[in-house]
Design a protein around this motif. Structure first.
Motif, PDB file in Angstrom:
ATOM      1  N   VAL A 108      36.669  40.778  47.265  1.00  0.00           N
ATOM      2  CA  VAL A 108      35.738  40.236  46.283  1.00  0.00           C
ATOM      3  C   VAL A 108      34.422  39.886  46.983  1.00  0.00           C
ATOM      4  O   VAL A 108      34.408  39.138  47.961  1.00  0.00           O
ATOM      5  CB  VAL A 108      36.327  38.990  45.586  1.00  0.00           C
ATOM      6  N   LEU A 109      33.311  40.435  46.492  1.00  0.00           N
ATOM      7  CA  LEU A 109      31.992  40.178  47.059  1.00  0.00           C
ATOM      8  C   LEU A 109      31.261  39.073  46.296  1.00  0.00           C
ATOM      9  O   LEU A 109      30.740  38.145  46.895  1.00  0.00           O
ATOM     10  CB  LEU A 109      31.147  41.453  47.053  1.00  0.00           C
ATOM     11  N   LYS A 110      31.208  39.188  44.967  1.00  0.00           N
ATOM     12  CA  LYS A 110      30.509  38.207  44.125  1.00  0.00           C
ATOM     13  C   LYS A 110      31.293  38.003  42.837  1.00  0.00           C
ATOM     14  O   LYS A 110      31.956  38.918  42.360  1.00  0.00           O
ATOM     15  CB  LYS A 110      29.118  38.717  43.729  1.00  0.00           C
TER      16      LYS A 110
ATOM     17  N   VAL B 228      33.312  40.478  38.222  1.00  0.00           N
ATOM     18  CA  VAL B 228      33.613  40.480  39.653  1.00  0.00           C
ATOM     19  C   VAL B 228      33.074  41.761  40.291  1.00  0.00           C
ATOM     20  O   VAL B 228      33.379  42.855  39.834  1.00  0.00           O
ATOM     21  CB  VAL B 228      35.143  40.379  39.885  1.00  0.00           C
ATOM     22  N   GLU B 229      32.261  41.583  41.342  1.00  0.00           N
ATOM     23  CA  GLU B 229      31.823  42.727  42.144  1.00  0.00           C
ATOM     24  C   GLU B 229      32.733  42.778  43.356  1.00  0.00           C
ATOM     25  O   GLU B 229      32.900  41.780  44.056  1.00  0.00           O
ATOM     26  CB  GLU B 229      30.371  42.554  42.584  1.00  0.00           C
ATOM     27  N   MET B 230      33.346  43.938  43.598  1.00  0.00           N
ATOM     28  CA  MET B 230      34.300  44.042  44.700  1.00  0.00           C
ATOM     29  C   MET B 230      34.189  45.387  45.384  1.00  0.00           C
ATOM     30  O   MET B 230      33.665  46.338  44.820  1.00  0.00           O
ATOM     31  CB  MET B 230      35.716  43.775  44.207  1.00  0.00           C
ATOM     32  N   ARG B 231      34.707  45.426  46.638  1.00  0.00           N
ATOM     33  CA  ARG B 231      34.662  46.643  47.452  1.00  0.00           C
ATOM     34  C   ARG B 231      36.079  47.080  47.777  1.00  0.00           C
ATOM     35  O   ARG B 231      36.899  46.284  48.208  1.00  0.00           O
ATOM     36  CB  ARG B 231      33.898  46.386  48.747  1.00  0.00           C
ATOM     37  N   ASP B 232      36.346  48.377  47.599  1.00  0.00           N
ATOM     38  CA  ASP B 232      37.639  48.944  47.961  1.00  0.00           C
ATOM     39  C   ASP B 232      37.786  48.861  49.477  1.00  0.00           C
ATOM     40  O   ASP B 232      36.906  49.299  50.222  1.00  0.00           O
ATOM     41  CB  ASP B 232      37.725  50.402  47.501  1.00  0.00           C
TER      42      ASP B 232
END
Length: 188
Positions: free
Chosen positions: A23-25, A40-44
């Motif tokens: 989870v980034l933001k 939710v902004e997230m990165r794999d």
């Protein structure tokens, strides 16, 4: 372990659609009509691709268990960073883009915390603040007040930040690693 969507915090590792995301933001949105939801902004973790997801506050999501290990930064290049576990002395590498802009603050021998999910490193936490030297700073403009005006300065790692007008090139300062901001003058 399942948690409510309103308990998601930046840095959490979530399992969604069979993949793991960092989870980034987060942003809680309360529309005028209907219930609130979480954006939710997230990165794999595996591929590094970013995605956005929305959940209602009452929805549940799967939070992955994360193992934290104390490590030491050894060296790095444009593609990867090499760390060593402090207990087992095992070395491992992670892609440089896991840290983003804060990778510029890494120094040889720096103690960091690395989060592992299922034996793979997924994120690196730096100390809250580090000492950096100012290599370039604009000269002080006479009559400029120190209260609200900041001037641009370049640090030894190449990053440009805003500093108070009384700082000159060659001075050492504390810099926050989270947002690349000036904290205070280094006394030492």
């Amino acid at each position: 372990m399942k948690i409510n969507a309103n308990l998601i915090r930046p840095g959490n590792i979530l399992e969604h659609n069979g993949r793991q995301f960092s989870v980034l933001k987060i942003q809680i949105i309360q529309p005028g009509k209907g219930g609130a939801f979480i954006a939710v902004e997230m990165r794999d973790i595996r591929t590094g691709t970013k995605t956005n997801e929305r959940w209602r506050t009452a929805d549940t999501v799967e939070k992955c268990s994360v193992e934290e290990k104390d490590c030491t930064f050894l060296f790095g290049d444009d593609q990867s960073l090499t760390f060593m576990e402090q207990e087992t002395f095992e070395q491992f590498s992670v892609p440089t883009d896991i840290l983003g802009e804060s990778a510029a603050f890494l120094q040889d021998g720096m103690a960091v915390t690395v989060d592992f999910v299922e034996g793979s490193p997924v994120s690196v936490s730096l100390p809250e603040k580090v000492v950096m030297q100012v290599v370039e700073a604009d000269p002080v403009v006479k009559g400029q007040t120190a209260s609200s005006s900041y001037k641009p300065a370049k640090l030894e790692n190449g990053l440009k930040i805003l500093v108070p007008p009384f700082l000159a090139a060659g001075e050492k300062i504390w810099v926050a690693t989270a947002d690349c901001s000036y904290v205070e003058r280094f006394k030492g």
